[in-house]
Scaffold this motif. Structure first.
Motif, PDB file in Angstrom:
ATOM      1  N   THR A   1       8.958  66.190 -17.224  1.00  0.00           N
ATOM      2  CA  THR A   1       9.525  66.982 -18.317  1.00  0.00           C
ATOM      3  C   THR A   1       9.690  66.152 -19.576  1.00  0.00           C
ATOM      4  OG1 THR A   1      11.709  66.605 -17.344  1.00  0.00           O
ATOM      5  CG2 THR A   1      10.703  68.753 -16.959  1.00  0.00           C
TER       6      THR A   1
ATOM      7  N   ARG B   1       7.040  70.894 -22.555  1.00  0.00           N
ATOM      8  CA  ARG B   1       6.508  72.093 -21.896  1.00  0.00           C
ATOM      9  C   ARG B   1       5.136  72.467 -22.442  1.00  0.00           C
ATOM     10  NH1 ARG B   1       7.526  77.646 -22.681  1.00  0.00           N
ATOM     11  NH2 ARG B   1       7.383  78.864 -20.779  1.00  0.00           N
ATOM     12  N   GLY B   2       4.544  71.604 -23.223  1.00  0.00           N
ATOM     13  CA  GLY B   2       3.217  71.898 -23.756  1.00  0.00           C
ATOM     14  C   GLY B   2       2.189  71.932 -22.639  1.00  0.00           C
ATOM     15  N   ALA B   3       1.202  72.806 -22.801  1.00  0.00           N
ATOM     16  CA  ALA B   3       0.167  72.961 -21.775  1.00  0.00           C
ATOM     17  C   ALA B   3      -0.900  71.899 -21.992  1.00  0.00           C
ATOM     18  CB  ALA B   3      -0.413  74.365 -21.850  1.00  0.00           C
ATOM     19  N   LYS B   4      -0.735  70.773 -21.308  1.00  0.00           N
ATOM     20  CA  LYS B   4      -1.696  69.680 -21.424  1.00  0.00           C
ATOM     21  C   LYS B   4      -2.208  69.321 -20.031  1.00  0.00           C
ATOM     22  CE  LYS B   4       1.690  67.977 -23.550  1.00  0.00           C
ATOM     23  NZ  LYS B   4       2.779  67.141 -24.111  1.00  0.00           N
ATOM     24  N   VAL B   5      -3.488  69.044 -19.930  1.00  0.00           N
ATOM     25  CA  VAL B   5      -4.083  68.753 -18.627  1.00  0.00           C
ATOM     26  C   VAL B   5      -3.350  67.640 -17.874  1.00  0.00           C
ATOM     27  CG1 VAL B   5      -6.163  67.859 -17.478  1.00  0.00           C
ATOM     28  CG2 VAL B   5      -6.361  69.708 -19.147  1.00  0.00           C
TER      29      VAL B   5
ATOM     30  N   SER C   1      -0.417  66.902 -17.631  1.00  0.00           N
ATOM     31  CA  SER C   1       0.882  67.325 -17.096  1.00  0.00           C
ATOM     32  C   SER C   1       0.772  68.373 -15.996  1.00  0.00           C
ATOM     33  CB  SER C   1       1.759  67.901 -18.228  1.00  0.00           C
ATOM     34  OG  SER C   1       1.951  66.949 -19.247  1.00  0.00           O
TER      35      SER C   1
ATOM     36  N   ALA D   1      -5.463  74.085 -18.949  1.00  0.00           N
ATOM     37  CA  ALA D   1      -4.110  73.677 -19.337  1.00  0.00           C
ATOM     38  C   ALA D   1      -3.269  74.916 -19.593  1.00  0.00           C
ATOM     39  CB  ALA D   1      -4.181  72.793 -20.575  1.00  0.00           C
TER      40      ALA D   1
ATOM     41  N   VAL E   1       0.663  76.703 -18.949  1.00  0.00           N
ATOM     42  CA  VAL E   1       2.061  76.358 -18.671  1.00  0.00           C
ATOM     43  C   VAL E   1       2.445  76.573 -17.203  1.00  0.00           C
ATOM     44  CG1 VAL E   1       4.473  76.996 -19.166  1.00  0.00           C
ATOM     45  CG2 VAL E   1       2.873  76.572 -21.047  1.00  0.00           C
TER      46      VAL E   1
ATOM     47  N   LEU F   1       1.820  73.604 -14.867  1.00  0.00           N
ATOM     48  CA  LEU F   1       2.424  72.287 -15.099  1.00  0.00           C
ATOM     49  C   LEU F   1       3.229  71.860 -13.880  1.00  0.00           C
ATOM     50  CD1 LEU F   1       3.775  72.734 -18.748  1.00  0.00           C
ATOM     51  CD2 LEU F   1       1.669  71.586 -18.023  1.00  0.00           C
TER      52      LEU F   1
END
Lengths: 344, 344, 344, 344
Positions: free
Chosen positions: B182, B186-190, B192, D188, D190, D193
């Motif tokens: 965290t 909360r960004g949608a990144k690969v 993560s 990617a 949310v 995650l």
């Protein structure tokens, strides 16, 4: 302020009672017992409690000290409450048993599933099954409450509206349940190791599981008729949470299922019927005394699917136990359990 | 009751503010803004909040409504607070900024690390660095608080006693830090994704990370002299938590390190010095506004090792922000944050 | 085809030997012993092996059957290899010991850390420390190989180039290590439960750990001088993997560190020096007999940071054991271990 | 040696093809395309492949280079194979499509679920559904294979024996399926995650999911009659794995179910019927091209429960694709996929 005793406080339901009671305005934990950890400070075993119970020490079981409490929780393996309950009840202590000891009203069925004689059949008629959504008034008066198991709570709450209104075929009810690993307790067992249980999913007890008779008993009471239930529990790689996926066959045009569920649980502080189309996540109740429900009718067909999630340690155990306590002593029903779930 | 506004409430620090403020007896959340989710009910995005903020809806940013609040939290990417702070301060709203916008006292250093001009250098002299264990009195009076970053909080608290007493070589301080995911927001990144970050461990930014100048600034203030710091953050497969392992070289016989730490943090409500020999776990502070510390001197040699754990979303962000709010408005310093950590 | 015996095959290093040897073209596992599981089929305990070892059954330890093998692996707790090694060596069986029994060349130091007398000091002069990147030629001739521990492998490989070239201050070397839970073995212990170890991070043994003397011994050999090492291991919520973050202080301008590392490990089949600027992930070696390394010099200063990752069960145990076997018997050094790591 | 092309190689099924093909003795990957990563070395994106594909670089899609391959895998979103397949087939390249483009034999049903016209209906009669356990002979001759989806594979294999022998009520078949997060791909998003999907369990698509028509089509073929299926997929906090729990109502006394399953899959290299009473774990097939099955009849009643586990990326995607390739080119059916599953 009432005085609380906890028997067998070293397991996960024990520490969860302490976590929740720390926020309860009306209680004080006076005694906590443990055979294995007697003499150890609670905060040494559970450092998350440092600053909350700094003087509380596990003591060896002592019926005298427990009897001096207003209420005693049993967070013990099966059989322990059988042995102690009678004596404490005689002295006026009210008992809330988180174990399976008093959940089945039939002592023989208990013996069958637990492989030993029932230790206190004479107390069964006093035992109230502690599901507030069904037994609230009886709980208020109870001297001895049997807190429902985790699977039984999730399954019963999800099926109650359908069974009470006799909308589904009682001959083929399916409960496919997924539980986090705390459901197996804090015992040191190989299958519960992170290296074994993480990154994997498996069913267990597919041919029969101890929670089955308790669930069936509750479903039969709701339906007022025999219910044939297939119950398959699964171990899921997470710490807390139960997700019950419940399948029933509609026997008739059911009307508005969403409205049925909303009406059944209107005003229930520990049940949240989600908006139509929802898929509740177990994390949405993590740490909270809540059951969140959603009802689906795939393709408008004759199968109804109910999704029911709880935190197995809260609404499935310690939280529900405190909800019972609150009812028994006239406190706010959710006292100690007002905080939102921990997300993310 | 004071009125609270939250700018940028859809990220993890936003929802964590809401979770904690739900238990705060003195506040009411009046406005929460989001560009992307304007018009959406807070509880639709965060179902754990159902029952707590049922009428709260994300609104588009609106300086007028925010200015009507007693206090406004910024839970935004960097740059946003720069743009809005001046106007709100002029109207008397007190600001608590969880972003990095006002953490560095040197606008040029800020520009260097964030790759853009500092948007409000004229406000820097009013900005108070919101680490209560260092700046408590200044915070009480502050109009604008810059809440420390998560790594900077864990590292500074662990090193303060050693630096203030000048016990270690300022030329070679090492902070090896491990963070849950965290921390990346909360960004949608690969990187993560669960499929990428789970079951793995890696360092990142080993050659330089934005939190470095903030940490160094704090260490320099504590030591009153330049400090050479090597800071290596690592991504750990867990949701919450930071574990900082801090290494210093003792320049002299240090006396009783345990006593030094206990004395430095005596009475601090959000710092817990563990008993000698302890190894604090991040889960022992999950959900709680606490930093737990332990100090070791392996083999009695000239290296001191400090173990420092926080929940990055609580003491490392939203909890510390509320601790600042409580100081600014004269509330109990831990109001809203009395519950024990969630364990297991 | 050579005949292989495995002593103590029920733990994680045992099953990992079987997994890897299933792909080895030159060996056949003839005997696998276990006191606790004697009589059980290997595939009943480890269903992933169904179809590979369908006739292999755990047998009680039997020196005769083991002596009939060409090579025997010990995947046992410490002390077991001490007791059996002499007899097997006399009969010409070559031994590869994954335990700590023969890792320390000083029997007294072994006794100090393991709390019992060394059981076979007379064999120490025959024991070869099985780190191929240092001892390849000696391993080829060895009758008895002590396979390095998991932490020692990751730390030594990362520091070898710096120590051999005497580029860093030998007085202050720091190894901050993070391990997955299989490092603690398959024993049923509460701290290794998923409910305890997941979603958390902690250090352990900060004041001293059994792997310290082994690591130090290796570093001293590489440097040809005493080395003062601070070693702090951490438990990480993942199944496999070690991430060692190594800190040294450059005593001089080091030249091109990347080239130094690439040259040192050129041609090494089990070491991969990543491109400059890399941050190797533990998952990039999951299941593979590889150590991936990256070297950083933050801010161009006088601190060098080496990132070293291995799979603790492969290059940190069973894979390295087979690499030793391959050298001892003249097989391709990576036979049985050609498959890429499992990612994601 | 045959030449292989891969279209869309950056996702999880692409890297899994590469991982498995690295162990395949008869193939060479000649071309791998990606719009987004053209020009990037495969090993820079997937460091686990370093040492295996060191000269392979993602190229922009190029029909000419692909047509020069003996076989081309499509590991693409839906629609891409529609566009390219005709041209490649004309030039004699044999195609193995991992997407959904050619799975449904009815172009209109495809359009309905995918919300766009079918792009190559003229090829449907050539497309063979690539489930070797059903279509082995047709696959050997096929020019175009549609590799089954992950859920469809687990569900069909588990139900085939019951449907083919018409032992269960076709009107009420339930498939409760649990999938790891790689089932959602490497996009990617949310909800994928770690911070969102870990430590939680949820159903999705309870009212209808794209895999439903594919599963139903397969069940209908097996039964030779209409089948009413309720299919509820769940997201499980793990990287790989599908666990399908399948419920049927026996219409008659079924005889020996265990024997039925064992006979149906005798000699099948990618299906393992576990011993009676087993509960297969998804980890027992991690990385392996296997479906493990167990059949239960709880309480001897009229409900049959089948437990079916696969690795969604292997038997549920890339492994099954290679199994098809092997059949098409006359290789050993399991070539490239001989290694045991990775456990723990």
């Amino acid at each position: 302020m009432i005085k609380i005793g906890i028997v067998g406080g070293t397991g996960y339901t024990g520490v969860e009672l302490l976590r929740l009671l720390a926020q309860h305005p009306e209680v004080e934990v006076d005694v906590i017992t443990s055979r294995s950890e007697a003499g150890i400070a609670v905060c040494d075993l559970y450092p998350n409690l440092r600053g909350h119970y700094d003087r509380l020490v596990f003591s060896a079981p002592d019926a005298g000290r427990l009897a001096a409490c207003d209420a005693v929780f049993f967070a013990t393996p099966h059989g322990v409450a059988h042995a102690l309950a009678g004596e404490l009840l005689e002295q006026g202590t009210r008992l809330i048993d988180l174990s399976a000891d008093f959940r089945l009203s039939d002592a023989e069925e208990w013996s069958h599933w637990y492989g030993q004689p029932h230790g206190a059949p004479q107390l069964l008629e006093d035992a109230v099954y502690g599901l507030p959504e069904v037994n609230r008034e009886a709980i208020r008066q109870a001297r001895l409450v049997a807190v429902p198991g985790c699977y039984p709570t999730a399954v019963q709450l999800g099926l109650l509206p359908l069974l009470e209104s006799r909308l589904i075929d009682l001959d083929r009810v399916i409960a496919d349940c997924k539980s986090g690993v705390t459901g197996a307790g804090r015992g040191a067992k190989v299958p519960s190791l992170l290296a074994e249980a993480s990154e994997s999913m498996k069913a267990y007890g597919a041919s029969g599981h101890r929670h089955l008779p308790e669930i069936r008993q509750g479903l039969v009471r709701a339906a007022g008729a025999p219910v044939a239930l297939t119950f398959v529990p699964h171990l899921t790689p997470m710490i807390r949470g139960i997700h019950a996926t419940l399948y029933g066959r509609l026997t008739d045009e059911p009307g508005d299922l969403q409205a049925l569920f909303e009406k059944r649980f209107a005003g229930e502080p520990a049940v949240d019927v989600m908006p139509a189309g929802s898929h509740p996540e177990t994390r949405s109740v993590k740490g909270a005394n809540l059951c969140r429900l959603a009802v689906h009718r795939p393709g408008g067909g004759d199968t109804v699917v109910v999704l029911s999630v709880i935190d197995n340690l809260v609404k499935g155990a310690s939280g529900q136990a405190i909800q019972n306590l609150n009812l028994m002593f006239g406190f706010d029903e959710m006292a100690g359990m007002q905080a939102p779930a921990l997300l993310p």
